[in-house]
Design an enzyme around this catalytic site. Structure first.
Site, short mmCIF file in Angstrom:
data_model
loop_
_atom_site.label_atom_id
_atom_site.label_comp_id
_atom_site.label_asym_id
_atom_site.label_seq_id
_atom_site.Cartn_x
_atom_site.Cartn_y
_atom_site.Cartn_z
N ASP A 1 0.79 -1.24 0.00
CA ASP A 1 0.00 0.00 0.00
C ASP A 1 0.81 1.28 0.00
O ASP A 1 0.32 2.33 0.41
CB ASP A 1 -0.90 -0.01 1.23
CG ASP A 1 -0.13 -0.06 2.54
OD1 ASP A 1 1.10 0.08 2.51
OD2 ASP A 1 -0.76 -0.23 3.60
N GLU B 1 -0.21 -9.08 -1.07
CA GLU B 1 -0.89 -8.49 0.09
C GLU B 1 -2.07 -7.62 -0.40
O GLU B 1 -2.24 -6.46 0.00
CB GLU B 1 0.06 -7.68 0.97
CG GLU B 1 -0.47 -7.47 2.38
CD GLU B 1 0.42 -6.57 3.23
OE1 GLU B 1 0.28 -5.34 3.16
OE2 GLU B 1 1.25 -7.12 3.97
N GLU C 1 -2.41 5.28 2.40
CA GLU C 1 -2.29 3.86 2.05
C GLU C 1 -3.61 3.22 1.59
O GLU C 1 -3.61 2.39 0.70
CB GLU C 1 -1.71 3.07 3.24
CG GLU C 1 -0.22 3.35 3.50
CD GLU C 1 0.03 4.58 4.34
OE1 GLU C 1 -0.95 5.25 4.78
OE2 GLU C 1 1.21 4.91 4.58
N HIS D 1 5.23 5.48 12.80
CA HIS D 1 5.55 6.33 11.64
C HIS D 1 4.33 6.86 10.89
O HIS D 1 4.46 7.69 10.02
CB HIS D 1 6.41 5.55 10.64
CG HIS D 1 5.70 4.39 10.02
ND1 HIS D 1 4.82 4.54 8.97
CD2 HIS D 1 5.72 3.07 10.30
CE1 HIS D 1 4.34 3.36 8.63
NE2 HIS D 1 4.86 2.44 9.43
N ARG E 1 1.46 8.58 8.93
CA ARG E 1 1.25 9.99 8.60
C ARG E 1 0.10 10.60 9.40
O ARG E 1 0.16 11.76 9.82
CB ARG E 1 0.95 10.13 7.10
CG ARG E 1 2.18 10.39 6.28
CD ARG E 1 1.83 10.60 4.83
NE ARG E 1 2.90 11.25 4.10
CZ ARG E 1 4.06 10.69 3.78
NH1 ARG E 1 4.32 9.46 4.16
NH2 ARG E 1 4.97 11.37 3.13
N HIS F 1 11.98 5.71 13.67
CA HIS F 1 11.88 5.80 12.20
C HIS F 1 12.59 7.07 11.72
O HIS F 1 12.57 8.10 12.41
CB HIS F 1 10.38 5.84 11.84
CG HIS F 1 10.08 5.63 10.39
ND1 HIS F 1 10.34 6.57 9.43
CD2 HIS F 1 9.51 4.58 9.74
CE1 HIS F 1 9.95 6.11 8.24
NE2 HIS F 1 9.44 4.89 8.40
#
Ligand code: UD1
Ligand code: UDP
Length: 370
Positions: free
Chosen positions: A96, A118, A132, A212, A214, A244
């Protein structure tokens, strides 16, 4: 001979595509090449090193604090030459990320068959995870073969009118990678693990943290850090946090959590060292997708720093709990896990809802019959 091109760009895609690269390279019926967009750099290279993958094409695109507009455009542009030079029959993308979506679009323009590994994970909320969920939905629209990790992800695809004969339930290749890595770890002496042995305090319960997303940037991360600060007051706990490299994560974490007793901020770990540390941990707090999938196979309870997840299987099994980014909720759940043995036992049940380690073999076999 059919030509396969396997493309990825970030750390988690690399981990989950590595077993597929190995499986295709072992098979003489296909010619297989690997292309990395290098949406990530250092964190991608750590994985390439461990799995001994040397990409045939490297777009080397990562820029500090890159934005979605440039990244998307540069991937589509950069892929044009690779696609024209290699002229693959099948292009594999994973999951994604912006790499997934942009490589799919480029492959669609080129006219090769798109194979999505996936496939079918959904929250049905385009804003979470952002971007994503959009990346997944766009990729599904133009994919030819959908490799769904679970029955649930297959049923999401069927609801979108994707034909059943274009879907194969395979299990998640993350479990193939996990089993491979655990085997390899038995045979090697790892410098990073030796370093970790020096950092961890053996008399304490390790709480392992990563993050991490967003949608957690800004206020979400400030809350997460404040919760960790609170948890660290318990002298029986050691929080270990490989941070990260995204500057939107580095900044709040370093500002709020540097030089606090019981909190060790460290660099992102190579995959094998991270697995070792997961195994040593009592509790994992994360917003990561991949870690939600690995932890049940290691029998570790996970508190997920998100409001929704496209991975409901482990939540339903009770080993993963969504805690969002509310300070009180995070602290309360950690305290319960540390102090309530029954709850801890239920959440640390060892099970494999995401795969049996044979996903890559199933994918290769499927394509052999096409
Ligand atoms: C990306 C993916 C996300 C995935 C995550 C896994 C998108 C939009 N986001 O998020 O879906 O879950 O990777 O980690 O596709 N950086 C480095 N070195 C690295 C990697 C990142 O310095 O090896 C820094 C750079 O400043 C870079 C920034 O992190 O510009 C952001 O990288 P990016 O890939 O855009 O976003 P992630 O938050 O990593
Ligand atoms: N991981 C790693 N080193 C770390 C943290 C995580 O190798 O320091 C691995 C972890 O085992 C998992 C993957 O990276 O397989 C998850 O990556 P990330 O959380 O960045 O992305 P997501 O899975 O959320 O897309």
């Amino acid at each position: 001979m059919k030509k396969v091109l396997i493309v990825f760009g970030t750390r988690p895609e690399a981990i989950k595509m590595a077993p597929l690269v190995q499986a295709f390279k072992k098979n003489n019926f296909f010619e297989t090449k690997v292309c990395v967009t290098a949406q990530h750099r250092e964190m991608l290279d750590q994985v390439l090193d461990f799995f001994e993958i040397s990409p045939d094409f490297d777009l080397d695109l990562m820029k500090p604090n890159q934005n979605l507009y440039n990244l998307t455009g540069e991937i589509i542009n950069g892929m044009k030459d690779v696609l024209e030079e290699y002229n693959a029959d099948y292009i594999f993308v994973h999951g994604d990320t912006t790499t997934t979506m942009a490589v799919s679009i480029a492959s669609f323009y080129f006219g090769a068959k798109i194979c999505h590994v996936e496939a079918g994970l959904r929250t049905f909320n385009l804003l979470a995870p952002f971007p994503e969920e959009m990346n997944r939905q766009v990729t599904s629209r133009i994919t030819n073969y959908h490799f769904a990790p679970t029955e649930q992800s297959k049923s999401n695809l069927l609801k979108e009118n994707i034909l059943e004969n274009q879907i194969l339930v395979t299990g998640n290749t993350v479990i193939d990678a996990l089993f491979f890595a655990l085997e390899k770890l038995k045979k090697i002496n790892n410098e990073e693990i030796n370093n970790l042995q020096r950092i961890i305090q053996k008399d304490k319960d390790i709480v392992l943290v990563t993050g991490h997303r967003r949608e957690n940037h800004g206020k979400g991360f400030i809350n997460i850090c404040n919760a960790l600060k609170e948890i660290s007051k318990d002298k029986n706990v050691q929080i270990i946090y490989p941070v990260h490299l995204n500057p939107n994560v580095q900044e709040p974490v370093n500002n709020i959590l540097s030089n606090i007793e019981n909190i060790s901020l460290i660099s992102p770990l190579p995959y094998e060292a991270f697995l070792w540390l997961m195994n040593k941990s009592k509790i994992i707090i994360t917003d990561s997708g991949g870690i939600q999938e690995e932890a049940p196979s290691l029998g570790k309870p996970v508190l997920v720093l998100r409001e929704t997840t496209e991975r409901p299987e482990a939540v339903e099994a009770g080993t993963v709990v969504l805690v969002g980014t509310n300070v009180d909720k995070i602290v309360e759940e950690v305290n319960q896990l540390l102090n309530n043995n029954d709850k801890y036992k239920k959440m640390s049940l060892l099970h494999n809802p995401y795969g049996d380690g044979k996903a890559s073999k199933r994918i290769v076999k499927f394509l052999l019959n096409k």
